[in-house]
Every structure is written in C-alpha cells, then in structure tokens.
Motif scaffolding. Structure first.
Motif, PDB file in Angstrom:
ATOM      1  N   VAL A  46     -13.784  13.746  -3.918  1.00 19.73           N
ATOM      2  CA  VAL A  46     -14.984  14.541  -4.180  1.00 19.73           C
ATOM      3  C   VAL A  46     -16.181  13.601  -4.259  1.00 19.73           C
ATOM      4  N   GLY A  47     -17.277  13.986  -3.615  1.00 22.15           N
ATOM      5  CA  GLY A  47     -18.498  13.190  -3.688  1.00 22.15           C
ATOM      6  C   GLY A  47     -19.008  13.136  -5.113  1.00 22.15           C
ATOM      7  N   GLU A  48     -19.365  11.946  -5.581  1.00 26.60           N
ATOM      8  CA  GLU A  48     -19.813  11.787  -6.965  1.00 26.60           C
ATOM      9  C   GLU A  48     -21.121  12.528  -7.239  1.00 26.60           C
ATOM     10  N   VAL A  49     -22.050  12.477  -6.312  1.00 29.52           N
ATOM     11  CA  VAL A  49     -23.351  13.104  -6.500  1.00 29.52           C
ATOM     12  C   VAL A  49     -23.328  14.563  -6.070  1.00 29.52           C
ATOM     13  N   SER A  50     -22.793  14.820  -4.879  1.00 30.31           N
ATOM     14  CA  SER A  50     -22.808  16.180  -4.338  1.00 30.31           C
ATOM     15  C   SER A  50     -21.749  17.073  -4.975  1.00 30.31           C
ATOM     16  N   THR A  51     -20.712  16.508  -5.541  1.00 30.46           N
ATOM     17  CA  THR A  51     -19.541  17.201  -6.092  1.00 30.46           C
ATOM     18  C   THR A  51     -18.843  18.072  -5.046  1.00 30.46           C
ATOM     19  N   LEU A  52     -19.043  17.748  -3.772  1.00 33.75           N
ATOM     20  CA  LEU A  52     -18.385  18.476  -2.691  1.00 33.75           C
ATOM     21  C   LEU A  52     -17.117  17.748  -2.279  1.00 33.75           C
ATOM     22  N   PRO A  53     -16.077  18.505  -1.869  1.00 31.38           N
ATOM     23  CA  PRO A  53     -14.869  17.842  -1.370  1.00 31.38           C
ATOM     24  C   PRO A  53     -15.185  17.057  -0.100  1.00 31.38           C
ATOM     25  N   ILE A  54     -14.548  15.919   0.058  1.00 31.29           N
ATOM     26  CA  ILE A  54     -14.732  15.083   1.242  1.00 31.29           C
ATOM     27  C   ILE A  54     -13.721  15.552   2.282  1.00 31.29           C
ATOM     28  N   ARG A  55     -14.240  16.168   3.344  1.00 28.52           N
ATOM     29  CA  ARG A  55     -13.372  16.736   4.382  1.00 28.52           C
ATOM     30  C   ARG A  55     -13.327  15.830   5.602  1.00 28.52           C
ATOM     31  N   GLY A  56     -12.196  15.893   6.304  1.00 26.74           N
ATOM     32  CA  GLY A  56     -12.056  15.206   7.577  1.00 26.74           C
ATOM     33  C   GLY A  56     -12.060  13.694   7.501  1.00 26.74           C
ATOM     34  N   ALA A  57     -11.679  13.132   6.380  1.00 23.99           N
ATOM     35  CA  ALA A  57     -11.675  11.673   6.234  1.00 23.99           C
ATOM     36  C   ALA A  57     -10.417  11.076   6.868  1.00 23.99           C
ATOM     37  N   VAL A  58     -10.529   9.840   7.290  1.00 20.54           N
ATOM     38  CA  VAL A  58      -9.377   9.074   7.772  1.00 20.54           C
ATOM     39  C   VAL A  58      -8.963   8.181   6.600  1.00 20.54           C
ATOM     40  N   VAL A  59      -7.880   8.575   5.930  1.00 17.37           N
ATOM     41  CA  VAL A  59      -7.485   7.937   4.675  1.00 17.37           C
ATOM     42  C   VAL A  59      -6.051   7.441   4.776  1.00 17.37           C
ATOM     43  N   GLU A  60      -5.820   6.298   4.149  1.00 17.18           N
ATOM     44  CA  GLU A  60      -4.490   5.708   4.130  1.00 17.18           C
ATOM     45  C   GLU A  60      -4.194   5.221   2.715  1.00 17.18           C
ATOM     46  N   ALA A  61      -2.949   5.393   2.283  1.00 12.22           N
ATOM     47  CA  ALA A  61      -2.503   4.835   0.999  1.00 12.22           C
ATOM     48  C   ALA A  61      -1.666   3.597   1.305  1.00 12.22           C
ATOM     49  N   ARG A  62      -1.911   2.522   0.546  1.00 15.11           N
ATOM     50  CA  ARG A  62      -1.206   1.263   0.786  1.00 15.11           C
ATOM     51  C   ARG A  62      -0.708   0.684  -0.540  1.00 15.11           C
ATOM     52  N   PHE A  63       0.487   0.098  -0.495  1.00 12.72           N
ATOM     53  CA  PHE A  63       1.040  -0.634  -1.632  1.00 12.72           C
ATOM     54  C   PHE A  63       1.035  -2.120  -1.305  1.00 12.72           C
ATOM     55  N   TYR A  64       0.561  -2.909  -2.271  1.00 11.82           N
ATOM     56  CA  TYR A  64       0.545  -4.362  -2.157  1.00 11.82           C
ATOM     57  C   TYR A  64       1.294  -4.942  -3.346  1.00 11.82           C
ATOM     58  N   VAL A  65       1.999  -6.050  -3.130  1.00  8.68           N
ATOM     59  CA  VAL A  65       2.595  -6.780  -4.244  1.00  8.68           C
ATOM     60  C   VAL A  65       1.430  -7.374  -5.040  1.00  8.68           C
ATOM     61  N   ARG A  66       1.506  -7.257  -6.369  1.00 10.67           N
ATOM     62  CA  ARG A  66       0.415  -7.777  -7.205  1.00 10.67           C
ATOM     63  C   ARG A  66       0.541  -9.298  -7.315  1.00 10.67           C
ATOM     64  N   THR A  67      -0.192  -9.982  -6.470  1.00  9.26           N
ATOM     65  CA  THR A  67      -0.214 -11.446  -6.438  1.00  9.26           C
ATOM     66  C   THR A  67      -1.297 -11.946  -7.399  1.00  9.26           C
ATOM     67  N   PRO A  68      -1.303 -13.261  -7.701  1.00  9.63           N
ATOM     68  CA  PRO A  68      -2.384 -13.800  -8.547  1.00  9.63           C
ATOM     69  C   PRO A  68      -3.775 -13.541  -7.939  1.00  9.63           C
ATOM     70  N   GLU A  69      -3.883 -13.593  -6.598  1.00 10.79           N
ATOM     71  CA  GLU A  69      -5.172 -13.331  -5.952  1.00 10.79           C
ATOM     72  C   GLU A  69      -5.621 -11.892  -6.169  1.00 10.79           C
ATOM     73  N   LEU A  70      -4.672 -10.965  -6.023  1.00 12.24           N
ATOM     74  CA  LEU A  70      -5.004  -9.556  -6.269  1.00 12.24           C
ATOM     75  C   LEU A  70      -5.332  -9.319  -7.732  1.00 12.24           C
ATOM     76  N   GLN A  71      -4.598  -9.977  -8.618  1.00 15.09           N
ATOM     77  CA  GLN A  71      -4.884  -9.830 -10.051  1.00 15.09           C
ATOM     78  C   GLN A  71      -6.295 -10.320 -10.366  1.00 15.09           C
ATOM     79  N   GLN A  72      -6.719 -11.394  -9.707  1.00 12.22           N
ATOM     80  CA  GLN A  72      -8.076 -11.900  -9.915  1.00 12.22           C
ATOM     81  C   GLN A  72      -9.112 -10.872  -9.449  1.00 12.22           C
ATOM     82  N   LEU A  73      -8.879 -10.223  -8.296  1.00 13.47           N
ATOM     83  CA  LEU A  73      -9.790  -9.161  -7.836  1.00 13.47           C
ATOM     84  C   LEU A  73      -9.839  -8.006  -8.834  1.00 13.47           C
ATOM     85  N   LEU A  74      -8.668  -7.640  -9.368  1.00 15.50           N
ATOM     86  CA  LEU A  74      -8.613  -6.567 -10.363  1.00 15.50           C
ATOM     87  C   LEU A  74      -9.368  -6.961 -11.630  1.00 15.50           C
ATOM     88  N   ASP A  75      -9.187  -8.198 -12.073  1.00 16.01           N
ATOM     89  CA  ASP A  75      -9.879  -8.671 -13.279  1.00 16.01           C
ATOM     90  C   ASP A  75     -11.390  -8.683 -13.078  1.00 16.01           C
TER      91      ASP A  75
END
Length: 192
Positions: A46-75
């Motif tokens: 949902v758009g944060e400002v418009s509060t409208l559903p986001i239609r027709g998006a090209v979306v992908e879900a991905r799983f990554y192993v939580r490495t020290p580099e990824l942990q640093q990005l998260l931190d």
C-alpha cells in the motif's frame, strides 16, 4: 476553461500519475506461513501517502543467509534494510520466488523451506526498468506453526530520466495518432 484545455490538463495529469507511480514509500506487510516442506508468502503493498494498493508490481521474495555483512546492513538500518538501487545488494539468495497478484495489491508465492537457521527475508520490487526497491528484515527458521508477520517499507524510487522520456513518449504516441486522425477527418469535412 475550454474543453480542449480541460482535456489536455486531464491527459497530462494521467500521464504524470502513471510515470511517477512509485514516487512514494510503500508499506509492505509480509506473512510467511509454513506449509509442509514449503513456505507460503503473502505480501500486501500500500502506498504510504496515497494509501492505495500497489497494483501490477513486479515483486520477488528472497531468502538470504544472515552473514556478518548483512547483519551490518540491518544494524545500520535499525534492524531492517530499505534501499533503492541494485536489486542484488544483499548478495546471492539461497531461495527466491516471483510473486503473483491474485488480488489488487496482494501478492502470493511459495518456495521450498530453507534449512533451519538465521536468514534475511527481502521483498524486491523491479516494476520499472532501471530501478529497484529492496526492503528486508531478519527471520529465523523454522517458523512457529502460526508463521511470522513482517512489516517492511520499500523506499520511493525515481524512474531514470531516459526511461521516463521513453515511457511518456510510448504513452503519448496513441493519443497523438488519434489526434492526427481527428484533425484529418475535420479537414476533410471542411473541404466538403
């Protein structure tokens, strides 16, 4: 305001709205549910400002192993990642699935469950050519039977100028052809 001026104003507003469709942050709610040897992923956008559903998006879900580099990005992001740019900024995923849109603003997919461990779940939006938005949070597997719900935010992105120009020209071309035919027909009526 004349009808011609009004028509041009409406056309410009529609073209501008289509061209900048991802110019606001997008709130993303991800529900991950275990289903045997698979993980079902349901995403609401949902758009944060418009509060409208986001239609027709090209979306992908991905799983990554939580490495020290990824942990640093998260931190650095206060426990999550929300960036525009390179869709592969988190590295190589251990599992990924393109999501389908069975309902307006709702996306769904399933993938084989990775082995138990610490992961980062990312939602990657590559709807517009030349841009990507990535949002990610940590997730520990295996999940409880009730699953897990993650709240993410895709950042606003800016469509590259070159692509925007081509997109606007592509959208304007049918209108220009229609106007040409209308003017040609009008000219023939005046000649009669």
């Amino acid at each position: 305001m004349t009808s011609k001026r009004w028509a041009w104003t409406v056309l410009f507003a529609l073209l501008a709205g289509l061209a900048w469709g991802h110019a606001e942050p997008v709130q993303v709610v991800v529900v991950v549910t275990p289903a045997g040897q698979e993980l079902k992923i349901d995403v609401q956008m949902v758009g944060e400002v418009s509060t409208l559903p986001i239609r027709g998006a090209v979306v992908e879900a991905r799983f990554y192993v939580r490495t020290p580099e990824l942990q640093q990005l998260l931190d650095e992001g206060g426990g999550s990642v929300s960036r525009a740019g390179d869709p592969d900024l988190l590295g190589v995923p251990v599992a990924s699935v393109p999501l389908e849109e069975p309902k307006e603003g709702g996306y769904r997919g399933a993938l084989p469950a990775p082995p138990p461990g610490d992961y980062v779940l990312a939602v990657v939006d590559t709807t517009f050519k030349g841009e990507a938005a990535v949002a990610a949070k940590p997730l520990r597997l295996p999940l409880p039977p009730t699953g897990a719900t993650l709240a993410l935010q895709l950042p606003e992105t800016t469509t590259p100028n070159r692509y925007l120009l081509y997109a606007l020209l592509g959208l304007a071309l049918p209108a220009l052809v229609g106007i040409g035919f209308a003017l040609a027909a009008r000219g023939e009526r005046k000649a009669d």
